[in-house]
Design a protein around this motif. Sequence first.
Motif, PDB file in Angstrom:
ATOM      1  N   PRO A   1     -26.523   4.428  44.428  1.00  0.00           N
ATOM      2  CA  PRO A   1     -26.797   6.090  44.767  1.00  0.00           C
ATOM      3  C   PRO A   1     -27.128   6.238  42.758  1.00  0.00           C
ATOM      4  CG  PRO A   1     -24.522   5.823  44.851  1.00  0.00           C
ATOM      5  CD  PRO A   1     -25.115   4.485  45.053  1.00  0.00           C
ATOM      6  N   LEU A   2     -27.684   7.172  42.659  1.00  0.00           N
ATOM      7  CA  LEU A   2     -28.381   7.619  41.486  1.00  0.00           C
ATOM      8  C   LEU A   2     -27.067   8.504  40.952  1.00  0.00           C
ATOM      9  CD1 LEU A   2     -30.373   7.981  39.181  1.00  0.00           C
ATOM     10  CD2 LEU A   2     -30.887  10.000  40.317  1.00  0.00           C
ATOM     11  N   ASN A   3     -26.550   8.479  39.637  1.00  0.00           N
ATOM     12  CA  ASN A   3     -25.417   9.227  38.819  1.00  0.00           C
ATOM     13  C   ASN A   3     -24.173   9.256  39.800  1.00  0.00           C
ATOM     14  OD1 ASN A   3     -27.496   9.959  37.076  1.00  0.00           O
ATOM     15  ND2 ASN A   3     -28.060  11.762  38.495  1.00  0.00           N
ATOM     16  N   LYS A   4     -23.999   7.883  40.221  1.00  0.00           N
ATOM     17  CA  LYS A   4     -22.663   7.825  40.642  1.00  0.00           C
ATOM     18  C   LYS A   4     -21.990   6.585  40.033  1.00  0.00           C
ATOM     19  CE  LYS A   4     -22.453  11.073  43.848  1.00  0.00           C
ATOM     20  NZ  LYS A   4     -22.528  10.889  45.457  1.00  0.00           N
ATOM     21  N   PRO A   5     -20.723   6.681  39.672  1.00  0.00           N
ATOM     22  CA  PRO A   5     -19.967   5.488  38.932  1.00  0.00           C
ATOM     23  C   PRO A   5     -19.756   4.558  40.033  1.00  0.00           C
ATOM     24  CG  PRO A   5     -18.255   7.427  38.790  1.00  0.00           C
ATOM     25  CD  PRO A   5     -19.602   7.880  39.490  1.00  0.00           C
ATOM     26  N   VAL A   6     -20.064   3.216  39.588  1.00  0.00           N
ATOM     27  CA  VAL A   6     -19.835   1.877  40.626  1.00  0.00           C
ATOM     28  C   VAL A   6     -19.031   0.832  39.552  1.00  0.00           C
ATOM     29  CG1 VAL A   6     -20.940   0.153  41.504  1.00  0.00           C
ATOM     30  CG2 VAL A   6     -21.823   2.474  41.440  1.00  0.00           C
ATOM     31  N   LYS A   7     -17.953   0.578  40.375  1.00  0.00           N
ATOM     32  CA  LYS A   7     -17.000  -0.565  40.023  1.00  0.00           C
ATOM     33  C   LYS A   7     -17.522  -1.767  40.518  1.00  0.00           C
ATOM     34  CE  LYS A   7     -12.515  -2.253  39.354  1.00  0.00           C
ATOM     35  NZ  LYS A   7     -10.802  -1.923  39.588  1.00  0.00           N
TER      36      LYS A   7
ATOM     37  N   VAL B   1     -15.452   1.241  22.201  1.00  0.00           N
ATOM     38  CA  VAL B   1     -16.316   1.165  23.610  1.00  0.00           C
ATOM     39  C   VAL B   1     -15.657   0.203  24.456  1.00  0.00           C
ATOM     40  CG1 VAL B   1     -18.937   0.266  24.553  1.00  0.00           C
ATOM     41  CG2 VAL B   1     -18.617   1.520  22.165  1.00  0.00           C
ATOM     42  N   TRP B   2     -15.098  -0.923  24.102  1.00  0.00           N
ATOM     43  CA  TRP B   2     -14.538  -1.749  24.989  1.00  0.00           C
ATOM     44  C   TRP B   2     -13.321  -0.870  25.931  1.00  0.00           C
ATOM     45  CZ3 TRP B   2     -15.315  -6.031  27.792  1.00  0.00           C
ATOM     46  CH2 TRP B   2     -14.029  -6.552  28.317  1.00  0.00           C
TER      47      TRP B   2
ATOM     48  N   VAL C   1     -13.046  -1.127  30.065  1.00  0.00           N
ATOM     49  CA  VAL C   1     -12.140  -1.399  30.874  1.00  0.00           C
ATOM     50  C   VAL C   1     -11.328  -0.271  31.466  1.00  0.00           C
ATOM     51  CG1 VAL C   1     -11.775  -3.465  29.420  1.00  0.00           C
ATOM     52  CG2 VAL C   1     -10.446  -1.259  28.960  1.00  0.00           C
ATOM     53  N   GLU C   2     -11.684   0.967  31.184  1.00  0.00           N
ATOM     54  CA  GLU C   2     -11.166   2.068  32.038  1.00  0.00           C
ATOM     55  C   GLU C   2     -11.984   2.364  33.095  1.00  0.00           C
ATOM     56  OE1 GLU C   2      -8.199   3.247  31.844  1.00  0.00           O
ATOM     57  OE2 GLU C   2      -7.297   1.854  30.404  1.00  0.00           O
ATOM     58  N   VAL C   3     -11.742   2.300  34.190  1.00  0.00           N
ATOM     59  CA  VAL C   3     -12.674   2.672  35.259  1.00  0.00           C
ATOM     60  C   VAL C   3     -12.683   4.082  35.836  1.00  0.00           C
ATOM     61  CG1 VAL C   3     -13.783   1.910  37.539  1.00  0.00           C
ATOM     62  CG2 VAL C   3     -12.825   0.135  35.985  1.00  0.00           C
TER      63      VAL C   3
ATOM     64  N   TYR D   1     -14.371  -7.581  36.564  1.00  0.00           N
ATOM     65  CA  TYR D   1     -15.211  -6.605  37.075  1.00  0.00           C
ATOM     66  C   TYR D   1     -15.708  -5.903  35.725  1.00  0.00           C
ATOM     67  CZ  TYR D   1     -11.605  -3.912  34.630  1.00  0.00           C
ATOM     68  OH  TYR D   1     -10.640  -3.265  33.713  1.00  0.00           O
ATOM     69  N   LEU D   2     -16.819  -5.045  36.210  1.00  0.00           N
ATOM     70  CA  LEU D   2     -17.199  -4.084  35.321  1.00  0.00           C
ATOM     71  C   LEU D   2     -17.759  -2.692  35.914  1.00  0.00           C
ATOM     72  CD1 LEU D   2     -20.566  -4.375  36.140  1.00  0.00           C
ATOM     73  CD2 LEU D   2     -20.394  -6.495  35.094  1.00  0.00           C
ATOM     74  N   TRP D   3     -18.025  -1.713  35.267  1.00  0.00           N
ATOM     75  CA  TRP D   3     -18.254  -0.650  35.750  1.00  0.00           C
ATOM     76  C   TRP D   3     -19.678   0.202  35.111  1.00  0.00           C
ATOM     77  CZ3 TRP D   3     -18.617   4.683  34.043  1.00  0.00           C
ATOM     78  CH2 TRP D   3     -17.661   4.711  32.939  1.00  0.00           C
TER      79      TRP D   3
END
Length: 464
Positions: free
Chosen positions: A174-180, A103-104, A108-110, A210-212
């Motif tokens: 926004p909904l269902n959009k990946p965010v970094k 999972v890690w 870390v892979e955005v 960072y996180l995503w």
Amino acid sequence: MAIIIVLVLLVLGSVVFHFISPWWFTPIASNWQSIDTTINITFWVTGFVFVAVNLFLAYAVFRYRFNTNRKADYQPENKKLESWLTVFTTVGIVAMLAPGLYVWGQFVEVPADATEVEAVGQQWHWSFRLPGEDNILGEVDPRLISDSNPFGINPADPAGQDDILVQSNELVLPLNKPVKVLLRSKDVLHNFAVPQFRVKMDLVPGMVTYLWFTPTRQGRFDIMCEELCGVAHFAMRGKVRVIAEPEYQKWLAAQPTFLQSQNRYAGDAQLGRTMYQVCAACHGAAGEGNTQLNAPALAGQSRWYLKRQLQHYQQGVRGSSEGDLYGAQMVAMANMLQDEQTQANVLSFIDSLPAPKIKRADGDLQRGRALYRNCSYCHGSRAQGMYAMNAPALTALDASYLRRQLDYFKQGVRGSHNSDFYGAQMQLMAQSLHSEQDYAAVIAYIASLSDSAGSENATLRSAP
């Protein structure tokens, strides 16, 4: 036998409590279901070991209880037993670590299409920065941080001119959009955590972490600092609001850019003088306030704070709570200043007024100095107010108004509205005053600062 019974009851009670416990995961609102899976695997592995070891201990106590006709056999080594223990221990550790490492690797892979958002933490406040039309966040430099440039954006960097600044504690996504989320601290260690998203990461001074995540459910979710960052760590709260894409774009278009924040909305003080006559009936011709009418002084107060309070009255954030009689009166008055230019004119006129002379108040100044230390982190060491912390100047306010607002915060009259983030913080901070002596001391100390704060206030009142 008593020890055996206790051990068995301990195991049974722990297992039952695990399944009926009210303290469990919040409903997930992001793509990180795999984090829940890794935690559940850890629970099962450690739970199995806990049950097995304690039941074996109970069995051993019973099976090898004291017997005068039996002699203990000492075996310093047992290679077969040690081999089995090594194998089982290895399997258990691998079962716990392998899913987490997997999972890690995803954490870390955005994703390439993730939108970058910056979250900035400082004692005890969150603020956010989003890229503008160029989809690039501008360069920042901690040395450029000031009341008029709280993010420290380099004004010479073209990429930063259209950066969207959110000085509120609420981040909208926004909904269902990946965010970094890029994480930056202005002062000490903080931690960005949203329990429903199953993500958290430290903010380390001098570096960007960072996180995503991808929000998968609409709603409002708590942002918490899970790193002890000072005396008001408990008050460092924020919100993430997840909405549909069309609504998000409408919200985004309404947010100011860095360039707009530097080009302040000019106002005509002479035109503002005429409109201010409506306000003068309660707040005084020179904005000095009127204790008989329970109207605070406006002169000497920060322009950005007065503007936000007008907006709060217009939006129902203030003046709508039960018990806020004077706030309810202000709602109708604030609605007379709906036009942006009219607001700017009136605020420009108030800017031109000299700060009122505040009467000294009775109270223990030494005790007040000690109590005010907690307040100073947001309101400034001289109670001059701080734009970067969204904290108003206190030295322009008389003792009766300060006391009433502290009571309002403590009673929940102020700070209970969902959009009043800073009021919610003040509700928590007001609880630190436990007695009449505390109230009197801190108010007296603030009043004693009014003489020395005038010049500092003058430089801050016209901040954006």
